[in-house]
Scaffold this active site. Structure first.
Site, PDB file in Angstrom:
ATOM      1  N   SER A 142       0.846  -1.201   0.000  1.00  0.00           N
ATOM      2  CA  SER A 142       0.000   0.000   0.000  1.00  0.00           C
ATOM      3  C   SER A 142       0.876   1.243   0.000  1.00  0.00           C
ATOM      4  O   SER A 142       1.962   1.255   0.605  1.00  0.00           O
ATOM      5  CB  SER A 142      -0.901   0.026   1.236  1.00  0.00           C
ATOM      6  OG  SER A 142      -1.563   1.284   1.350  1.00  0.00           O
ATOM      7  N   TYR A 156      -2.403  -0.357   9.984  1.00  0.00           N
ATOM      8  CA  TYR A 156      -2.382  -0.823   8.594  1.00  0.00           C
ATOM      9  C   TYR A 156      -1.048  -0.492   7.926  1.00  0.00           C
ATOM     10  O   TYR A 156      -0.438  -1.346   7.259  1.00  0.00           O
ATOM     11  CB  TYR A 156      -3.544  -0.175   7.829  1.00  0.00           C
ATOM     12  CG  TYR A 156      -3.657  -0.604   6.390  1.00  0.00           C
ATOM     13  CD1 TYR A 156      -4.069  -1.887   6.055  1.00  0.00           C
ATOM     14  CD2 TYR A 156      -3.368   0.288   5.361  1.00  0.00           C
ATOM     15  CE1 TYR A 156      -4.184  -2.280   4.729  1.00  0.00           C
ATOM     16  CE2 TYR A 156      -3.483  -0.097   4.033  1.00  0.00           C
ATOM     17  CZ  TYR A 156      -3.888  -1.382   3.722  1.00  0.00           C
ATOM     18  OH  TYR A 156      -3.997  -1.766   2.409  1.00  0.00           O
TER      19      TYR A 156
END
Length: 247
Positions: A142, A156
């Site tokens: 990501s 995350y």
């Protein structure tokens, strides 16, 4: 149909929707037979399988909870067993748990690390037992591993950052076997979890250089390239497909 990956077999975790589905379809369009995992949405996974088989490639959907190491190993072994070999692994399945630091629970932590860190490690470990020389491992990370512009992303971002180390270390370790390992970091991408028409889309677009979201096929194109022969000398690399989010 492009046949760059003719005779190859790929496994895409979380391949029933979004980026995973686009990656599975892209690899099939390049000639690969594809196994994909899903956890809940069997209908979407079977739709991807149907689209691949309609195009003349073999495909199988495997139900697997990526938080369960035994299920991950079983999925890898089943992909190899049913399709006869395993050349490409795409670690795409992910947990997306956000929230202020003081509100995140240990359960949130354990779920995120289990899916985003342990599962790719376990899948790689299982896959290389089957993978021949010239194999490909492609991790999906990501953009927030490099630039977290909103609060609530600590857990995350931490989990996705771990994939950088895994990718580099495995790239070194497996290089002698001519297995490449690379990381693709998508930026804002139009999926169910983060729709391009969502309430925060305008703000998110402003953080990119190109001013708009990607579509899953944009990320899948990079996956297809890394899986193919033209990427044979790329390993341990992080490739950002983020519209300039991190520049």
């Amino acid at each position: 149909m492009n046949s760059t990956l003719d005779g190859k077999v790929a496994l895409v975790t979380g391949g029933g929707r979004g980026i995973g589905a686009a990656a599975a379809l892209r690899l099939a369009s390049l000639g690969a037979d594809v196994a994909l995992t899903f956890q809940h949405d069997r209908s979407s996974a079977e739709d991807v399988v149907d689209r691949i088989t309609a195009a003349g490639r073999r495909a199988v959907a495997v139900r697997a909870d990526s938080a369960d190491p035994a299920a991950v190993i079983a999925a890898v072994d089943r992909a190899h067993g049913e399709l006869g070999r395993l050349d490409i692994l795409v670690n795409n399945a992910g947990a997306f748990l956000l929230g202020p630091l003081e509100e995140l629970t240990l359960t949130d932590f354990e779920q995120t690390v289990a899916v985003n860190v342990r599962a790719p490690f376990v899948a790689c470990q299982a896959a290389v037992r089957h993978m021949p020389s010239g194999g490909r491992i492609i991790n999906i990370g990501s953009n927030v591993a490099e630039r977290a512009v909103f609060p609530g992303f600590a857990l995350y971002a931490m989990s996705k950052t771990a994939l950088i180390g895994l990718t580099k270390a495995l790239g070194r370790e497996l290089g002698g076997r001519r297995i490449t390992v690379n990381l693709v970091n998508p930026g804002p991408t139009d999926t169910d979890l983060n729709p391009a028409g969502g309430p925060d889309a305008g703000t998110i677009n402003g953080f990119t250089a190109l001013g708009h979201y990607a579509v899953p096929a944009d990320v899948a194109a990079m996956v297809g390239f890394l899986a193919g022969p033209d990427a044979r000398y790329i390993t341990g690399a992080t490739l950002n497909v983020d519209g300039g989010f991190t520049i």
